[in-house]
Design a protein around this motif. Structure first.
Motif, mmCIF file in Angstrom:
data_model
loop_
_atom_site.group_PDB
_atom_site.id
_atom_site.type_symbol
_atom_site.label_atom_id
_atom_site.label_comp_id
_atom_site.label_asym_id
_atom_site.label_seq_id
_atom_site.Cartn_x
_atom_site.Cartn_y
_atom_site.Cartn_z
ATOM 1 N N ASP A 231 -2.203 1.073 -5.046
ATOM 2 C CA ASP A 231 -0.810 0.026 -4.882
ATOM 3 C C ASP A 231 -0.645 0.215 -3.080
ATOM 4 N N PHE A 232 -1.513 0.634 -2.346
ATOM 5 C CA PHE A 232 -1.581 1.160 -1.131
ATOM 6 C C PHE A 232 -0.479 -0.107 -0.355
ATOM 7 N N SER A 233 0.078 -1.626 -0.595
ATOM 8 C CA SER A 233 1.344 -1.524 0.185
ATOM 9 C C SER A 233 2.498 -1.426 -0.151
ATOM 10 N N ARG A 234 2.756 -0.304 -1.370
ATOM 11 C CA ARG A 234 3.396 0.678 -1.964
ATOM 12 C C ARG A 234 3.604 1.951 -0.699
ATOM 13 N N LEU A 235 2.810 1.991 0.269
ATOM 14 C CA LEU A 235 2.471 2.916 1.568
ATOM 15 C C LEU A 235 2.302 2.337 3.464
ATOM 16 N N ASP A 236 3.200 2.772 3.670
ATOM 17 C CA ASP A 236 3.265 3.026 5.185
ATOM 18 C C ASP A 236 2.162 4.000 5.735
ATOM 19 N N TRP A 237 1.038 3.845 5.914
ATOM 20 C CA TRP A 237 0.039 4.843 6.173
ATOM 21 C C TRP A 237 -0.331 4.823 7.160
ATOM 22 N N PRO A 238 0.010 5.057 8.644
ATOM 23 C CA PRO A 238 -0.658 5.030 9.760
ATOM 24 C C PRO A 238 -1.544 5.471 10.059
#
Length: 417
Positions: A231-238
């Motif tokens: 669930d990448f919505s839980r991760l602010d990946w730049p």
């Protein structure tokens, strides 16, 4: 969970006697039907070593279709389950060519084997001494026993050829992935994807937790392998998130820090197929596509393309368009190379009684049902339609606008390209 290997198991398995015993056990079928009898036979011959021998042979057989040259390797069950397929590892190693790399969760060494082919220096570390000993054996590192590859406190073992008396292709050390112990390297990590015995899609539940891993290497060039369903919505990946598939199955999502990707790219889909060069799309590629009525074919893009959100880019590249702007099915008058398509024969409303009558009229037998955007159980629909004929068909059930549409199709084999 599999057999829990211990240090004496590793020492025996890598010895001359252990290798001879493995060859002997490798000649046994070890199938579900024969396993009890085979295990009893091995116990009579090798006593307490039987479980380690049988487990190793069975794991090697499972690894054969996943890892190149793993017929002499050592594994644990969990390590083999999470090991990156060799084709995927080679793809990543190409992207890291010419760099010094430190795999901080190296496990049994599958990723290291690929990195060693392209990188200038390769370090592997792991907190688990058993997996580290297995990696030492698998990669041919001289110090293969548990504990013997742990450096003195506060010292870095160094890459091959750097301050080592006996240079090796890959340097190994025991270390916690959350405690940086190298400099000027690209950090590669593959956090464990199970929590409480179950697969998790929560970044904070990985081992080590993904937020802690990112914090530990803030400002470093970093590559993190994750499950494709994370669930990448839980991760602010730049940086970039790359979805990778192999022979039609989505294998992983890989996080690339901003310094390892081109500016402006945040999503990438890489499609790997045995015998073909990689195919790649990014969110920087054109995504202008027309709005038209359905063409001659329906095309279901590779799962990596769908999960990366690059359906429009794929359509633009191959001259296709969408059946509906919210649905991942594409349509067009040709099918892209190496892609399975469905030739449209007819279109119907989703009404079971007239659909059943039409399938009987066409002598429908084997029936594949694909569903997207409609709340429908394909197995229940197949039982309701009850095809009894001989001609194979495919039903593509999807939403167009506010209406559920059913396309009667014949599947077309993938054409090489």
């Amino acid at each position: 969970m599999g057999y829990a290997f211990a240090g004496p198991d590793i020492a025996f398995l890598v010895s001359a006697a252990g290798r001879a015993a493995l060859a002997e056990v490798g000649a046994l079928p070890l199938t579900d039907g024969s396993l009890l009898a085979d295990l009893a036979r091995v116990r009579r011959a090798h006593g307490a070593a039987a479980a380690a021998l049988v487990e190793t042979v069975r794991l090697r057989r499972r690894a054969a279709g996943k890892l190149d040259g793993a017929g002499e390797w050592l594994f644990t069950d969990d390590a083999l389950q999470q090991a990156t397929p060799s084709a995927v590892a080679r793809h990543r190693a190409v992207r890291l060519a010419g760099r010094a790399v430190h795999d901080v969760t190296c496990s049994i060494g599958g990723e290291l084997a690929a990195l060693a082919q392209t990188c200038t220096a390769v370090i592997g570390s792991d907190i688990d001494p058993i997996r580290l000993a297995m990696a030492a054996h698998n990669l041919g590192v001289a110090a293969a026993g548990p504990g013997t590859i742990e450096p003195e406190p506060g010292r870095w073992a160094g890459p091959a050829g750097a301050d080592t008396e006996d240079p090796a292709p890959v340097a190994l050390l025991r270390a916690d992935a959350l405690v940086p112990c190298s400099r000027d390297t690209v950090v590669v990590a593959d956090p464990g994807r199970r929590a409480g015995g179950k697969r998790t899609h929560d970044p904070a539940a990985l081992q080590p937790p993904l937020p802690d891993l990112l914090a530990a290497y803030a400002g470093r060039d970093l590559v993190v392998k994750c499950a494709p369903g994370l669930d990448f919505s839980r991760l602010d990946w730049p940086g970039e998130i790359e979805l990778v598939s192999l022979d039609g199955g989505v294998r992983e999502a890989c996080l690339w820090s901003p310094g390892l990707t081109a500016p402006g790219i945040t999503r990438r889909a890489t499609v790997l197929r045995t015998g073909h060069p990689p195919s790649t799309l990014t969110d920087a590629d054109p995504d202008d596509i027309p709005e038209r009525e359905p063409g001659a074919f329906i095309v279901d893009p590779d799962g990596a393309v769908v999960r990366a959100g690059l359906v429009r880019q794929y359509a633009a590249k191959h001259g296709l368009w969408q059946l509906d702007p919210r649905i991942a099915y594409l349509t067009g008058d040709t099918v892209p190379p190496n892609t399975r398509g469905f030739r449209i024969l007819d279109r119907f409303e989703l009404r079971e009684k007239p659909l059943r009558a039409e399938l009987r009229r066409r002598d429908c037998g084997p029936l594949e049902i694909l569903v997207r955007g409609v709340d429908l159980d394909p197995d229940r629909l197949r039982r309701t339609l009850a095809p009894t004929g001989r001609t194979p068909y495919t039903l593509v059930v999807t939403r167009i606008g506010r209406t559920a549409a059913v396309f009667l199709c014949t599947a077309t084999p993938a054409t090489p390209g």
